[in-house]
Scaffold this motif. Structure first.
Motif, mmCIF file in Angstrom:
data_model
loop_
_atom_site.group_PDB
_atom_site.id
_atom_site.type_symbol
_atom_site.label_atom_id
_atom_site.label_comp_id
_atom_site.label_asym_id
_atom_site.label_seq_id
_atom_site.Cartn_x
_atom_site.Cartn_y
_atom_site.Cartn_z
ATOM 1 N N VAL A 6 0.932 -1.276 -0.049
ATOM 2 C CA VAL A 6 -0.025 0.032 -0.103
ATOM 3 C C VAL A 6 0.767 1.172 -0.020
ATOM 4 O O VAL A 6 0.502 2.395 -0.639
ATOM 5 C CB VAL A 6 -0.918 0.141 1.111
ATOM 6 N N GLU A 7 1.963 1.214 0.817
ATOM 7 C CA GLU A 7 2.641 2.647 1.130
ATOM 8 C C GLU A 7 3.404 3.258 -0.476
ATOM 9 O O GLU A 7 3.143 4.388 -0.381
ATOM 10 C CB GLU A 7 3.626 2.335 2.384
ATOM 11 N N PRO A 8 3.862 2.251 -1.230
ATOM 12 C CA PRO A 8 4.526 2.774 -2.381
ATOM 13 C C PRO A 8 3.575 3.356 -3.350
ATOM 14 O O PRO A 8 3.577 4.525 -3.976
ATOM 15 C CB PRO A 8 5.215 1.677 -2.969
ATOM 16 N N LEU A 9 2.391 2.810 -3.014
ATOM 17 C CA LEU A 9 0.891 3.376 -3.984
ATOM 18 C C LEU A 9 0.401 4.683 -3.615
ATOM 19 O O LEU A 9 -0.048 5.423 -4.479
ATOM 20 C CB LEU A 9 0.066 2.254 -4.043
ATOM 21 N N ILE A 10 0.425 4.995 -2.406
ATOM 22 C CA ILE A 10 -0.354 6.289 -1.884
ATOM 23 C C ILE A 10 0.856 7.314 -1.443
ATOM 24 O O ILE A 10 0.613 8.442 -1.178
ATOM 25 C CB ILE A 10 -1.157 5.912 -0.722
ATOM 26 N N GLY A 11 2.229 6.745 -1.464
ATOM 27 C CA GLY A 11 3.188 7.779 -1.328
ATOM 28 C C GLY A 11 3.342 8.187 0.061
ATOM 29 O O GLY A 11 4.149 9.143 0.310
ATOM 30 N N ARG A 12 2.872 7.659 1.049
ATOM 31 C CA ARG A 12 3.116 8.086 2.586
ATOM 32 C C ARG A 12 2.848 6.873 3.521
ATOM 33 O O ARG A 12 2.238 6.058 2.906
ATOM 34 C CB ARG A 12 2.043 9.188 2.867
ATOM 35 N N PRO A 13 3.252 6.749 4.525
ATOM 36 C CA PRO A 13 3.207 5.578 5.653
ATOM 37 C C PRO A 13 1.613 5.544 5.978
ATOM 38 O O PRO A 13 1.028 6.718 5.867
ATOM 39 C CB PRO A 13 3.907 5.992 6.836
ATOM 40 N N VAL A 14 1.186 4.281 6.166
ATOM 41 C CA VAL A 14 -0.158 3.967 6.824
ATOM 42 C C VAL A 14 -0.176 4.078 8.265
ATOM 43 O O VAL A 14 0.771 3.541 8.732
ATOM 44 C CB VAL A 14 -0.532 2.793 6.137
ATOM 45 N N GLU A 15 -1.273 4.783 8.835
ATOM 46 C CA GLU A 15 -1.021 5.089 10.181
ATOM 47 C C GLU A 15 -1.432 3.658 10.737
ATOM 48 O O GLU A 15 -2.471 2.941 10.272
ATOM 49 C CB GLU A 15 -2.282 6.020 10.608
#
Ligand SMILES: *Cc1c(COP(=O)(O)O)cnc(C)c1O
Length: 430
Positions: free
Chosen positions: A390-399
């Motif tokens: 998920v993180e590479p796709l949204i470009g930020r860490p997931v909480e």
């Protein structure tokens, strides 16, 4: 109520017997007697726990567990399954099933089964060993549900290198009465070890072996309640049935949705979202049912080539043409899953896990074809469990939710083992 086998060659069982046995003696899956479903009985309730009690009461009627149902439900369902809207002005919702201790919907079934099996224990009985072969979410949910539970021990087997680092930690962080075995092999190797141990009558009775896999009635029944509750609350405020899209692997969750509809919950269409494992979409497109080798995808908890609950689906709708009219199923590729994770975040600010994304993609397709009805997608896991996708796709860490953060902060340990039955037995005997 009595329970019969989908294969029709086993005696009718009480709820307690069916829960303890797991699989029916003829190799079939336990289902309710047909006449007990003839008159829908669901009438609603004000909360998830109340809905669970009304919906499940007839299944418990006449059984030794009847008087315990209220307690079982209250102890198992200590977290909610909220319905949240995806974006403004749409009638697309997520049914968030990831607020339990291991952040996936498997917590509902595992905790309910654990409460039932605890309630069935007789004083003075020896320790029961629960064996779980897992490729991710099931193992953690079962371990968490039985962790420090008197009278039970859990042994988890998972394939080395085939689960994400965070999933591996989630399987190894329990200790106490939970042992984790990291097997140098595939998921099928893990499953083969478990099946052989359960099938070895001497070993099974010596160690009081039991399993907690997805065909257990104790996992199917509780999964109906969040679908019934969501549809009921939605109907109360909108006077419309809620249509459901369920990301599907072994067909346990989707079957629960169909059964809840059968019992009278205000559920409209039920649509299955599969990943690149196309057995169900091909069947519903008119081909004969044919199990297939598993294809690895980014929605790995749905990598199933032979959905184990298919027999229950055939029992629910015995006429194949009728079945094909009541359920639809679509296959979603990894490319589409990734695009949906990115697009859902960019458009609505909502982060979904890769499994949930299959469902969101299917609903988006229905919308593009003109469907304006209310739809809820079962959000089967928290995206933080699948951060490497998920993180590479949204470009930020997931909480990371607090429960997962707590698990990640605990030390992890596992025993490394070759897929060798004699060695496995030595470990089991400790
Ligand atoms: C188990 C699982 C599924 C598939 O559910 P089935 O009941 O096997 O169809 C989907 N998503 C996640 C996150 C899961 O853990």
């Amino acid at each position: 109520m009595k329970f019969i086998s989908t294969r029709g060659q086993a005696p009718a069982a009480s709820l307690s017997q069916a829960l303890s046995a797991g699989l029916a003696p003829d190799g079939g899956l336990y289902v309710p007697e047909r006449q007990s479903l003839a008159t829908p009985w669901f009438s609603g309730g004000a909360s998830l726990v109340q809905v669970a009690e009304t919906l499940l009461a007839p299944f418990f009627a006449g059984d030794a567990l009847d008087s315990r149902l209220s307690d079982i439900v209250r102890r198992a369902f200590t977290f909610e399954a909220p319905l949240t809207r995806v974006g403004r002005g749409t009638d697309t919702h997520l049914l968030e099933l990831f607020h339990g201790p291991t952040a996936a919907f498997k917590d509902f079934g595992a905790r309910f089964l654990a409460e039932c099996l605890s309630a069935l224990r007789q004083p003075g009985q020896g320790v029961t060993t629960i064996l779980v072969a897992t490729s991710g979410d099931t193992g953690a949910a079962v371990a968490s549900a039985f962790h420090r539970r008197p009278g039970f021990r859990v042994v988890i087997l998972y394939p080395h290198g085939r689960v994400s680092p965070r999933q591996a930690h989630g399987l190894e962080c329990f200790g106490d009465n939970v042992s984790t075995l990291r097997i140098s092999g595939t998921f099928d190797d893990c499953q083969a070890l478990v099946k052989r141990a359960l099938g070895d009558a001497t070993l099974a009775s010596e160690l009081r072996l039991s399993s907690a896999n997805s065909i257990s009635l104790g996992r199917l029944l509780p999964q109906m309640t969040y679908f019934a509750n969501a549809a009921h609350q939605f109907h109360q405020s909108n006077q419309r049935p809620l249509n459901l899209c369920v990301p599907t692997g072994n067909l346990g969750n989707a079957l629960a949705a169909l059964l809840a509809r059968q019992l009278g919950a205000p559920i409209g269409d039920v649509v299955l979202a599969s990943n690149a494992n196309r057995v169900l979409p091909d069947f519903f497109a008119g081909q004969p049912y044919r199990a297939a080798p598993t294809v690895a995808t980014v929605a790995n908890a749905m990598d199933v080539g032979a959905p184990s609950n298919f027999e229950r689906l055939q029992w629910l709708y015995p006429d194949e043409r009728d079945l094909r009219q009541r359920v639809r199923a679509f296959s979603v590729s990894d490319v589409e899953i990734r695009a949906t994770v990115r697009h859902t975040f960019e458009t609505h600010g909502v982060v979904v896990c890769p499994h949930t994304a299959t469902g969101v993609h299917v609903v988006n397709q229905l919308r593009a074809a003109g469907d304006t009805r209310p739809w809820a997608v079962a959000a089967t896991a928290h995206p933080a469990k699948f951060e490497t996708v998920v993180e590479p796709l949204i470009g930020r860490p997931v909480e990371v939710p607090a429960v997962l953060a707590a698990a990640l902060a605990r030390p992890a340990s596992a025993q490394h083992l070759a897929p060798d039955f004699a060695q496995f037995v030595r470990v089991l005997r400790g």
